[in-house]
Design a protein around this motif. Structure first.
Motif, mmCIF file in Angstrom:
data_model
loop_
_atom_site.group_PDB
_atom_site.id
_atom_site.type_symbol
_atom_site.label_atom_id
_atom_site.label_comp_id
_atom_site.label_asym_id
_atom_site.label_seq_id
_atom_site.Cartn_x
_atom_site.Cartn_y
_atom_site.Cartn_z
ATOM 1 N N ARG A 214 0.827 -1.205 0.000
ATOM 2 C CA ARG A 214 0.000 0.000 0.000
ATOM 3 C C ARG A 214 0.862 1.256 0.000
ATOM 4 N NH1 ARG A 214 -4.380 0.144 4.573
ATOM 5 N NH2 ARG A 214 -4.901 2.006 3.370
ATOM 6 N N GLU A 246 -0.802 3.205 -2.739
ATOM 7 C CA GLU A 246 -1.657 4.364 -2.512
ATOM 8 C C GLU A 246 -0.851 5.640 -2.335
ATOM 9 O OE1 GLU A 246 -4.007 3.274 0.856
ATOM 10 O OE2 GLU A 246 -4.692 1.407 -0.087
ATOM 11 N N ARG A 265 0.705 9.945 -7.090
ATOM 12 C CA ARG A 265 0.502 9.655 -5.660
ATOM 13 C C ARG A 265 1.768 9.870 -4.840
ATOM 14 N NH1 ARG A 265 -1.424 5.868 -8.832
ATOM 15 N NH2 ARG A 265 -0.035 4.158 -8.224
#
Length: 680
Positions: A214, A246, A265
């Motif tokens: 993540r 993420e 991101r």
């Protein structure tokens, strides 16, 4: 050789942690143990008692240990250690921070995550990490500052929703910030995995793409051989192929203000941490087998295997090795030349739990004419110097003698791994580095994130031998009939469970890949794949990987036996041997082919070929002598520096190499394709 190269004196034996550990066992109601041999035997015959003693002696911090120590001891795989325990790996590494007043933290110009800080007025006794980025960047971090930075990053990760079991991956140089990030992630219970920034795009995707991180933490670039390498273009490609990520946290290292335009991101790690102030860390207490690290196999025969290691087993095993085998005490200054893509990084970092100061280095070990690591050893009063066998061999080839050029008075131990350390390299160390030094050749691997055989501070060092089998590791050498042997070569096996066995492979729910990797040849027995011999001194000699063993005429030959001889010749820098199917159309036998890299400017001729063959014949057997000797410009190797005999064998036989991204220098493979010398 009838005399050891080094032997501890009575004072060293008395002061060794292992001596105190034996006393701890006796005063805790255990048996009287006369020496290391007795301790080893007790450790493998009474594993529950032994590992409990290690836990107590090393003072592992846990919310709860529980009464049960070993469940299903007759199963391998399937045994469970400390099934009721709850602990946190990062808490044990950061406990030294509580021994330093919080007001004693170093004040730095910037966060240690970036590595460019200049320490102001820090006391050496408070130092947790020293960092050298080649000879361009130097910094130090106190234990309390380490705690504070982990606190801030852990809070930021929690705020981003990271929870136990989530994967946090790093594409990082060997920076203090990498240690901080790992501790922050594991304090939460996230699973850590890392690659060094010299991995190409496909190599990173092949690894991290399997585990779905993540969070990805990456440096903007790194330095190697005084060159600056920009990582941002590769990160753009990597992010396009890692949809699970993420947030991409960029650590400024090569540049003070990296340009993050076009990076999806992405956020500067300092901005990510900015809202959070240092405070107590909420260490998540988790089961003993909670996943801690995902390590990767070399991947030269396919997509890398994702090996999952548990928090408790890793911590317990590493503390045993650091405290008892490496004799590390509070204040020791421990160095290992490694990248974040090799298990020795994980091993080194666990030294914090023993109270050691970590000496980190990133970059080429050969700048300043090969002196940079010895400059580091002198300036920082290094007590333990860890490196690879290839590095020691390279020093010898360069003709360096650090004992004549550097103050190594603080250095008491040198560790070597990565490949077998040749007997001649033992001679070099004691002649040219330091005569009063414990030289510990160690061996284990990514598979167990630790060692099967390693050093011992109360035992002598014998030329060419690993000093001992690791405590609690029931290691044997088995012949082709599956019988234990001593004084002859065979397969390294471990016949009983140990805490740092992997808890499994990622995405291998039924355990089929895990069992096939280690338990297929001898069901219920760990088969490691090393070709070894148990010596008269109860030490170990390693002759290479058993899957690379040569078999001319049905006689098994370890490749290290050949390398040892040929690399003694001044003209030869390094070598690689394979077995070539011969005759090629009806392969029912193999012949030995030796590839050699010579010193710059030299060309292999008939005279040198004859000398190479004579050196091998005179010191081994006629079967070791290669049928062909071929010059190449480079030898292919993995990112951690191991030569890849199997990949070369595949190229020679016209077979594919499934994952060249695992290699540091994949272009070197092309030299081995369609060689005219191998047609007759």
């Amino acid at each position: 050789m009838n005399q050891p190269l080094w032997q501890p004196d009575a004072q060293q034996v008395a002061a060794a942690n292992i001596t105190a550990f034996i006393h701890h066992i006796e005063t805790s109601g255990g048996p009287r143990l006369a020496d290391y041999a007795a301790l080893y035997q007790w450790s493998v015959e009474h594993p529950a008692d032994f590992w409990t003693a290690v836990w107590d002696y090393c003072d592992i911090k846990a919310e709860h240990r529980g009464a049960r120590v070993l469940e299903h001891a007759d199963r391998m795989p399937g045994a469970r250690w400390f099934p009721d325990a709850k602990l946190n790996y990062a808490e044990n590494l950061l406990r030294a921070a509580k021994q330093v007043p919080l007001g004693g933290a170093a004040r730095c110009e910037a966060s240690p995550l970036g590595g460019k800080q200049v320490p102001l007025g820090e006391k050496d006794a408070d130092t947790a990490i020293v960092f050298w980025g080649e000879n361009q960047i130097k910094s130090k971090i106190s234990f309390s500052e380490l705690h504070d930075e982990v606190s801030r990053l852990a809070q930021a990760l929690r705020a981003a929703g990271i929870k136990p079991g989530d994967r946090v991956a790093a594409y990082m140089p060997n920076l203090p910030g990498t240690v901080i990030a790992m501790l922050a992630a594991t304090s939460i219970g996230a699973v850590w995995s890392s690659c060094s920034p010299d991995f190409g795009v496909q190599g990173v995707v092949d690894r991290f793409g399997q585990i779905g991180p993540r969070i990805l933490i990456a440096a903007d670039g790194y330095f190697y051989n005084r060159h600056t390498i920009d990582n941002l273009p590769r990160l753009r490609e990597i992010m396009a192929q890692l949809p699970s990520v993420e947030k991409l946290l960029i650590v400024p290292y090569a540049s003070g203000t990296p340009d993050l335009k076009g990076l999806p991101r992405a956020i500067n790690v300092h901005d990510f941490m900015a809202p959070f102030k240092p405070g107590p860390i909420d260490f998540k207490q988790l089961p003993f087998d909670h996943p801690l690290f995902i390590m990767f196999s070399s991947g030269t025969t396919g997509v890398p295997k994702c090996i999952v290691h548990g928090a408790g087993g890793t911590l317990l095993q590493h503390l045993k090795e650091h405290v008892l085998h490496a004799d590390i005490k509070r204040g020791d200054r421990v160095f290992y030349f490694t990248t974040c893509g090799w298990m020795m990084w994980n091993w080194l970092v666990s030294g914090l739990a023993a109270g050691a100061t970590l000496l980190l280095y990133d970059g080429s070990p050969f700048i300043s004419k090969g002196a940079v690591l010895w400059d580091y050893a002198t300036q920082e009063k290094m007590t333990v110097f860890g490196t690879s066998a290839k590095y020691i061999d390279a020093l010898a080839k360069l003709g360096l003698a650090p004992r004549e050029t550097h103050d190594l008075s603080a250095l008491r131990a040198m560790l070597s791994t990565g490949s077998p350390l040749a007997p001649e390299s033992f001679d070099y160390v004691y002649r040219n580095i330091k005569s009063r030094l414990q030289l510990a050749s160690i061996s284990g691997g990514t598979d167990i994130i630790s060692c099967f055989a390693l050093g011992c501070p109360v035992l002598p060092v014998w030329r060419g031998e690993l000093q001992c089998r690791g405590l609690g590791m029931k290691v044997e050498v088995w012949n082709d009939e599956g019988k234990p042997v001593r004084g002859e070569k065979g397969e390294l096996v471990c016949t009983a469970p140990f805490p740092s066995m992997p808890i499994g492979f990622w995405n291998d729910d039924d355990g089929a890949k895990y069992r096939a990797a280690y338990f297929e040849r001898y069901p219920g027995i760990w088969h490691h794949g090393d070709y070894v011999e148990l010596t008269a001194h109860d030490g170990l000699m390693i002759f290479g990987r058993s899957d690379a063993v040569l078999n001319p005429g049905g006689v098994r030959i370890g490749t290290a036996e050949i390398y040892r001889q040929v690399e003694q010749l001044d003209e030869v820098v390094e070598s690689l041997a394979i077995g070539q199917d011969w005759p090629p159309q009806q392969p029912n036998d193999v012949r030995v082919v030796l590839f050699v890299r010579l010193r710059d400017g030299l060309t292999l001729n008939a005279a040198l070929t004859d000398r190479i063959k004579k050196q091998i014949r005179d010191n081994t057997t006629p079967r070791h002598v290669p049928a062909q000797v071929v010059q190449v410009a480079d030898i292919p190797r993995t990112k951690s520096g191991k030569i890849v005999e199997l990949a070369v064998r595949n190229i020679v036989h016209g077979q594919p190499v499934k994952n060249i991204e695992a290699l540091a220098n994949p272009e070197a493979l092309e030299q081995f394709r369609d060689r005219p010398e191998l047609r007759n």
